[in-house]
Write a protein that holds these residues in place. Structure first.
Motif, PDB file in Angstrom:
ATOM      1  N   VAL A   1      -4.805   5.459 -23.843  1.00 36.33           N
ATOM      2  CA  VAL A   1      -4.674   4.662 -24.982  1.00 36.33           C
ATOM      3  C   VAL A   1      -3.309   4.455 -25.328  1.00 36.33           C
ATOM      4  N   LEU A   2      -2.255   5.578 -25.242  1.00 38.38           N
ATOM      5  CA  LEU A   2      -0.953   5.705 -25.174  1.00 38.38           C
ATOM      6  C   LEU A   2      -0.399   4.747 -24.016  1.00 38.38           C
ATOM      7  N   VAL A   3      -0.894   4.823 -22.890  1.00 32.49           N
ATOM      8  CA  VAL A   3      -0.411   4.026 -22.039  1.00 32.49           C
ATOM      9  C   VAL A   3      -0.495   2.430 -22.018  1.00 32.49           C
ATOM     10  N   LEU A   4      -1.786   2.164 -22.686  1.00 28.76           N
ATOM     11  CA  LEU A   4      -2.086   0.671 -23.281  1.00 28.76           C
ATOM     12  C   LEU A   4      -0.833   0.389 -24.412  1.00 28.76           C
ATOM     13  N   LEU A   5      -0.843   1.307 -25.304  1.00 34.45           N
ATOM     14  CA  LEU A   5       0.011   1.104 -26.352  1.00 34.45           C
ATOM     15  C   LEU A   5       1.458   0.620 -25.958  1.00 34.45           C
ATOM     16  N   LEU A   6       2.119   1.500 -24.936  1.00 30.93           N
ATOM     17  CA  LEU A   6       3.313   1.396 -24.574  1.00 30.93           C
ATOM     18  C   LEU A   6       3.711   0.165 -23.930  1.00 30.93           C
ATOM     19  N   LEU A   7       2.568  -0.480 -22.963  1.00 34.57           N
ATOM     20  CA  LEU A   7       2.464  -1.590 -22.403  1.00 34.57           C
ATOM     21  C   LEU A   7       2.501  -2.720 -23.382  1.00 34.57           C
TER      22      LEU A   7
ATOM     23  N   TYR B   1       8.187   0.853 -14.007  1.00 41.38           N
ATOM     24  CA  TYR B   1       8.354   0.618 -12.744  1.00 41.38           C
ATOM     25  C   TYR B   1       7.055   0.531 -11.892  1.00 41.38           C
ATOM     26  N   SER B   2       6.136   0.850 -12.422  1.00 40.33           N
ATOM     27  CA  SER B   2       4.862   0.852 -11.737  1.00 40.33           C
ATOM     28  C   SER B   2       4.312  -0.570 -12.169  1.00 40.33           C
ATOM     29  N   PHE B   3       4.626  -1.097 -13.416  1.00 42.33           N
ATOM     30  CA  PHE B   3       3.973  -2.503 -13.516  1.00 42.33           C
ATOM     31  C   PHE B   3       5.001  -3.634 -12.659  1.00 42.33           C
ATOM     32  N   LYS B   4       5.574  -3.388 -11.769  1.00 39.87           N
ATOM     33  CA  LYS B   4       6.067  -4.239 -11.073  1.00 39.87           C
ATOM     34  C   LYS B   4       5.067  -4.837 -10.156  1.00 39.87           C
ATOM     35  N   LEU B   5       4.285  -3.831  -9.742  1.00 38.20           N
ATOM     36  CA  LEU B   5       2.905  -4.165  -9.027  1.00 38.20           C
ATOM     37  C   LEU B   5       1.918  -4.636  -9.671  1.00 38.20           C
ATOM     38  N   GLY B   6       1.965  -4.775 -10.965  1.00 40.86           N
ATOM     39  CA  GLY B   6       0.856  -5.077 -11.778  1.00 40.86           C
ATOM     40  C   GLY B   6       0.210  -4.011 -12.341  1.00 40.86           C
ATOM     41  N   LEU B   7      -1.147  -4.248 -12.720  1.00 33.28           N
ATOM     42  CA  LEU B   7      -1.999  -3.175 -13.326  1.00 33.28           C
ATOM     43  C   LEU B   7      -2.576  -2.214 -11.980  1.00 33.28           C
ATOM     44  N   LEU B   8      -2.434  -2.654 -10.818  1.00 32.71           N
ATOM     45  CA  LEU B   8      -2.853  -1.718  -9.895  1.00 32.71           C
ATOM     46  C   LEU B   8      -1.750  -0.720  -9.668  1.00 32.71           C
ATOM     47  N   GLY B   9      -0.581  -0.973 -10.158  1.00 30.05           N
ATOM     48  CA  GLY B   9       0.500   0.091  -9.989  1.00 30.05           C
ATOM     49  C   GLY B   9       0.305   0.947 -11.165  1.00 30.05           C
ATOM     50  N   VAL B  10       0.205   0.446 -12.328  1.00 25.95           N
ATOM     51  CA  VAL B  10      -0.124   1.270 -13.640  1.00 25.95           C
ATOM     52  C   VAL B  10      -1.157   2.334 -13.203  1.00 25.95           C
TER      53      VAL B  10
ATOM     54  N   MET C   1       0.855  -1.315   0.019  1.00 23.92           N
ATOM     55  CA  MET C   1      -0.142  -0.064  -0.221  1.00 23.92           C
ATOM     56  C   MET C   1       0.831   1.258  -0.146  1.00 23.92           C
ATOM     57  N   TRP C   2       1.972   1.278   0.741  1.00 23.42           N
ATOM     58  CA  TRP C   2       2.997   2.288   0.889  1.00 23.42           C
ATOM     59  C   TRP C   2       3.522   2.690  -0.439  1.00 23.42           C
ATOM     60  N   ILE C   3       3.963   1.366  -1.079  1.00 26.83           N
ATOM     61  CA  ILE C   3       4.535   1.672  -2.425  1.00 26.83           C
ATOM     62  C   ILE C   3       3.560   2.335  -3.666  1.00 26.83           C
ATOM     63  N   LEU C   4       2.396   1.773  -3.594  1.00 28.43           N
ATOM     64  CA  LEU C   4       1.213   2.448  -4.367  1.00 28.43           C
ATOM     65  C   LEU C   4       0.794   3.817  -3.939  1.00 28.43           C
ATOM     66  N   THR C   5       0.931   4.398  -2.813  1.00 35.81           N
ATOM     67  CA  THR C   5       0.799   5.675  -2.350  1.00 35.81           C
ATOM     68  C   THR C   5       2.127   6.430  -3.050  1.00 35.81           C
ATOM     69  N   THR C   6       3.461   5.873  -2.709  1.00 40.19           N
ATOM     70  CA  THR C   6       4.576   6.695  -3.314  1.00 40.19           C
ATOM     71  C   THR C   6       4.286   6.669  -4.736  1.00 40.19           C
ATOM     72  N   ILE C   7       3.886   5.809  -5.449  1.00 35.69           N
ATOM     73  CA  ILE C   7       3.818   5.860  -7.154  1.00 35.69           C
ATOM     74  C   ILE C   7       2.819   7.154  -7.364  1.00 35.69           C
ATOM     75  N   PHE C   8       1.736   7.038  -6.484  1.00 37.62           N
ATOM     76  CA  PHE C   8       0.751   7.958  -7.011  1.00 37.62           C
ATOM     77  C   PHE C   8       1.009   9.614  -6.801  1.00 37.62           C
ATOM     78  N   ALA C   9       1.689   9.658  -5.611  1.00 35.07           N
ATOM     79  CA  ALA C   9       2.180  10.895  -5.046  1.00 35.07           C
ATOM     80  C   ALA C   9       3.473  11.233  -5.969  1.00 35.07           C
ATOM     81  N   THR C  10       4.345  10.477  -6.482  1.00 39.00           N
ATOM     82  CA  THR C  10       5.558  11.170  -7.235  1.00 39.00           C
ATOM     83  C   THR C  10       4.940  11.201  -8.683  1.00 39.00           C
ATOM     84  N   SER C  11       4.003  10.383  -9.124  1.00 32.01           N
ATOM     85  CA  SER C  11       3.372  10.759 -10.407  1.00 32.01           C
ATOM     86  C   SER C  11       2.721  12.151 -10.520  1.00 32.01           C
ATOM     87  N   PHE C  12       1.914  12.448  -9.452  1.00 31.28           N
ATOM     88  CA  PHE C  12       1.218  13.542  -9.339  1.00 31.28           C
ATOM     89  C   PHE C  12       2.226  14.873  -9.463  1.00 31.28           C
ATOM     90  N   ILE C  13       3.415  14.701  -8.562  1.00 29.67           N
ATOM     91  CA  ILE C  13       4.238  15.927  -8.348  1.00 29.67           C
ATOM     92  C   ILE C  13       4.838  16.111  -9.816  1.00 29.67           C
TER      93      ILE C  13
END
Length: 210
Positions: free
Chosen positions: A54-60, A140-149, A1-13
């Motif tokens: 759409v672009l995120v899906l294509l990058l994956l 990096y986010s995909f290490k946690l699966g689709l939830l991380g993305v 949960m902490w890692i997901l929060t970190t991903i969310f916060a850093t992505s926002f910034i």
């Protein structure tokens, strides 16, 4: 949960720092907010977000190497330049007949959702960002699966929404204090900015192709 929060916060910034930089999306938000009011900003971000998803899906699916190709970047720049210059010319041609009262009654305006999509496509630096920084963050986010993305994408798009909604609210709230002359000045400045972006992106794109 902490890692997901970190991903969310850093992505926002990171996304907020990018959104704060002037560009075609900010210019069209200023223009459409003067025409439509507060909802223009969120609707433009909706279009922007749809295309980004759409672009995120294509990058994956492995699109990143293609987006880094000079010919692709150059082609995007030239096509984007044509779109930006076309929109700028249309705004300039409409200046003599513009009025706040007329715009409030008229339904003729750029669809803000489509505007969000077009401004995203028209900005080659947006493509470069996603092919490099964005793609690295997705991996990096995909290490946690689709939830991380999902945490990454939600943080990213909420930053855009927060900034452009604030811009739209500020412009819409100031309409009561805006005369037709000031309104035309705002639209003219937005048109010139789009024209400038178009010329710059076209020149940069042509250099890539050459």
């Amino acid at each position: 949960m902490w890692i997901l929060t970190t991903i969310f916060a850093t992505s926002f910034i990171i996304a907020l720092s990018g959104a704060l930089m002037p560009g075609p999306l900010l210019t069209i938000t200023l223009s459409e907010s003067a025409r439509r009011g507060f909802l223009a900003g969120p609707l433009i971000v909706l279009g922007h977000g749809i295309f980004e998803l759409v672009l995120v899906l294509l990058l994956l699916l492995g699109l990143a190497p293609i987006l880094k190709n000079d010919y692709v970047i150059g082609g995007v720049g030239v096509v984007g330049a044509v779109v930006l210059i076309w929109m700028a010319v249309g705004m300039i041609r409409s200046l003599p007949a513009l009025s706040l009262e007329g715009m409030s009654k008229s339904s003729k305006s750029t669809n803000p959702v489509w505007a969000g999509i077009l401004m995203s496509v028209a900005n080659p630096y947006w493509t470069i960002w996603w092919a490099t920084i964005g793609f690295g963050y997705i991996l990096y986010s995909f290490k946690l699966g689709l939830l991380g993305v999902a945490a990454f994408f939600v943080g990213h798009i909420l930053a855009d929404l927060a900034w452009y909604a604030a811009v739209s609210f500020t412009v819409a709230h100031g309409r009561r204090f805006m005369s037709d002359r000031i309104y035309k000045g705002v639209i003219a400045c937005c048109a010139l900015a789009l024209l400038g972006f178009g010329i710059y992106f076209g020149f940069s794109g042509a250099q890539r192709l050459i």
